[in-house]
Design an enzyme around this catalytic site. Structure first.
Site: not given
Length: 712
Positions: A273, A317, A433, A492-493
């Site tokens: 994450e 996500t 996150h 993911d990002h």
């Protein structure tokens, strides 16, 4: 003489003020004051709360001008009503518009984008735990968007402006509405002259807001959403033909050296994450932030990619998952998993592998409805979805967006050991996150000192994430799973958005970051590890859209028969073009980001391009625009319902259920019907005793005492 002039000046000023107040005491005067205050407020917000990239006199003029047409049109609705009601309607409409501006300020601050109808439609899927994030996003100055409303209310309450009870003629109200439309036409004409194809070609909502305003963007988004729904209804079999033609033309041959080397192996997809590539081999305060991931990255049996980019849009996500398992781009607005995950036809990795004898499962430590996973995963063909209700509850086990990573990874191991082999298992971590919440007992590295309170804890949650990966890897080693598995790890990002430029500059050791720096900041880790795999760092330029065909090649699956927009990252003839969701791109030669173009190798801006460079850049841009457009057509039109790859059976969603009792019964039964799981091979005995974690939440709890849901 001077006194006389002063007195005359005072009389003139008094007369002017009286006339102004007299004008404000009319309904038209109050209306104009409301419009002007709203426009001023909007302009200030555009300048200070958003990063719209305004350049040149025309863009600067339109930024100040564009709030007026919408304000005149919408607030002008109140002029059609009589007496006091029209005043209260003006205030109400102003308040509603201000609230919309306020909501977009908060959303933009973290996601660098504006709210869309698709996002709002899927708000139930992403609203869990956002309260904690909201407190971290809010700033006192945000509430100034309501300043004009408060001022107007006070002016009326203290009778500094009096309500005009007279009837405002309908034809005058109509004229004002017409003026608003004419002004918008003027606004649009100037915008189109400065940015050709603004409403037909752009993939970036920032452009629409800076040229036409937030209200116009909202209407545009609503119209586009309606059109997308209509497109799906009108789509036909012929619409897939240009997609297939494009994919055939741009197919990259798979690397023969790696073809099928992982055939029959278990596949782990470990979702890191918000982890960014710059964290690899990065040290802070004398410590490696991600020592376990670094070890994997630098291993001789790991293929690591150092020019791998996230390509997500608003879905973040969810977009990453869509690309990873379908090789389709997320939408330019909203999340395709939310808007289309329930109804669309997909040919995703879980379904492909399910039909080749794999057990497929996804693990996520939050509620199943988050990002509509409980529905989208059925469309993807996942046999199992282990969400929050499947895991034991211990004190302080939740970190805001789900179960803390160390607890989650250990809990996931309980079900991993029961999956019949070979299996495809995706584990989604969440602790790293935003807003990077972590209790003191789990912090083992000090926070950054960038001065940005939003950014500084990131290094602590990233370190915690890394520790959880190390613990999970130890378990895989002890149980023998690692030597029979291919493990894919990916970020993911981005974790730190472009709205934190001063902090980014400090982290990167720069005085100031350029758009090129921000483009390179979109890199995320991607690595594939398997015993015996010929590893090393691969410098090819690629992104999340390329993951599925890469994995398929390693598993010996022919990706060419599927509708997949990515190219095998190991292919020697791939084009090395990374398309960003807003139409920008990175290639091995050129990078376009934030309206500027750079030499990818040197990072220098290309201000005066040669004819050859201009042609090459235009060719890349055409590819990017076409790729994104065709992917959108596939998703928006649900075109895969018209395409049947040879040997692939269409997913029947009714075959899948993630009901806790039913899933556990099926998993239990599989231990006898297909006794290939780690637990089945261990004479039905759990291997959780091999799992070691230093999670403080479990300090006084024996792992064997963790209570998992059971069925008879």
């Amino acid at each position: 003489m001077n006194l006389a002039i002063f007195l005359d000046g005072g009389k003139i000023m008094k007369t002017v003020l009286q006339k102004v107040r007299g004008g404000l005491n009319t309904k038209l005067g109050f209306f104009l004051l409301t419009v002007v205050l709203f426009a001023i407020k909007s302009y200030v917000a555009y300048q200070n709360k958003f990063t719209l990239g305004v350049e040149g006199s025309i863009q600067k003029f339109l930024l100040a001008f564009n709030p007026f047409p919408a304000a005149i049109l919408l607030i002008g609705i109140a002029l059609y009503f009589r007496g006091r009601l029209s005043y209260w309607l003006m205030l109400l409409i102003d308040t509603i518009m201000s609230t919309w501006l306020f909501a977009n300020i908060l959303y933009y601050r973290e996601f660098s984008d504006f709210l869309s109808f698709s996002i709002m439609k899927g708000s139930g899927s992403v609203s869990n735990n956002l309260g904690k994030s909201l407190m971290g996003i809010l700033r006192p100055s945000d509430f100034l968007v309501y300043a004009d409303v408060i001022i107007l209310i006070l002016l009326l309450a203290f009778h500094l402006i009096r309500i005009d009870p007279r009837y405002f003629k309908l034809r005058f109200a109509g004229i004002i509405s017409v003026i608003a439309v004419v002004l918008f036409g003027f606004n649009l004409g100037m915008a189109e002259s400065n940015r050709s194809g603004l409403l037909t070609r752009t993939f970036d909502s920032n452009y629409i807001v800076k040229y036409l305003g937030l209200e116009a963007y909202t209407v545009y988004d609503g119209v586009k959403t309606t059109q997308n729904n209509a497109v799906k209804a009108k789509a036909s079999n012929s619409d897939i033909k240009p997609v297939l033609k494009f994919l055939k033309k741009n197919h990259a041959d798979s690397n023969i050296q790696y073809k099928g080397v992982a055939k029959g192996k278990n596949v782990f997809i470990i979702h890191l994450e918000s982890l960014q590539q710059f964290m690899i081999n990065y040290k802070w305060d004398g410590q490696e932030v991600t020592p376990n991931i670094n070890k994997i990255y630098n291993s001789s049996d790991t293929i690591a990619f150092d020019n791998f980019f996230n390509q997500v849009g608003q879905g973040k996500t969810a977009d990453a998952e869509l690309m990873l398992e379908n090789s389709l781009f997320g939408l330019s607005e909203g999340s395709a998993m939310v808007t289309d995950g329930t109804t669309n036809t997909f040919q995703a990795a879980p379904a492909i592998l399910d039909q080749k004898g794999y057990t497929t499962a996804s693990f996520h430590g939050d509620v199943p409805s988050f990002w509509n996973r409980d529905n989208a995963y059925k469309s993807f063909g996942y046999q199992y979805f282990f969400s929050k209700s499947y895991f034991p509850k211990v004190k302080n086990y939740d970190a805001g967006y789900g179960i803390k990573d160390k607890l989650f990874m250990e809990d996931a191991a309980n079900y991993v050991q029961q999956l019949p082999q070979p299996f495809y298992a995706k584990l989604i971590t969440v602790t790293n996150h935003y807003p990077y919440i972590l209790d003191k007992s789990n912090k083992s590295i000090k926070a950054w000192n960038t001065g940005d309170n939003t950014v500084d804890p990131y290094v602590q949650t990233a370190h915690y994430l890394d520790q959880s990966i190390g613990e999970f890897y130890n378990y895989l080693d002890k149980t023998g799973l690692r030597k029979n598995s291919m493990i894919v790890l990916y970020g993911d990002h981005y974790g730190i958005s472009n709205n934190h430029k001063p902090a980014i500059a400090k982290i990167l050791g720069k005085k100031k970051v350029t758009n090129y720096d921000l483009a390179m900041f979109q890199k995320v880790p991607f690595m594939i590890q398997m015993p015996g795999l010929k590893g090393g760092v691969n410098h090819t330029y690629g992104g999340e859209i390329d993951v599925l065909p890469t994995i398929e090649n390693l598993l010996g699956i022919d990706s060419s028969k599927y509708v997949q927009f990515g190219q095998d990252l190991l292919s020697s003839n791939r084009n090395q073009i990374v398309s960003f969701r807003n139409g920008d791109f990175v290639s091995s030669k050129y990078t376009k980001y934030g309206g500027k173009t750079y030499n990818t190798t040197t990072g220098k801006e290309l201000k005066n391009t040669t004819a050859t460079q201009t042609s090459a850049i235009a060719k890349i841009q055409k590819y990017v625009t076409t790729e994104l457009s065709l992917s959108d057509k596939v998703v928006n039109g649900d075109l895969l319902r018209f395409y049947k790859p040879k040997g692939f059976k269409k997913v029947d969603k009714s075959d899948y259920t993630y009901n806790l009792t039913k899933s556990l019964k099926r998993l239990k039964a599989s231990q006898k019907s297909n006794p290939t799981s780690v637990m089945a091979k261990n004479n039905g005995q759990s291997t959780l005793s091999d799992y070691s974690t230093d999670a403080p939440e479990l300090k006084n709890i024996d792992t064997s005492e963790l209570v998992f849901p059971t069925v008879k």
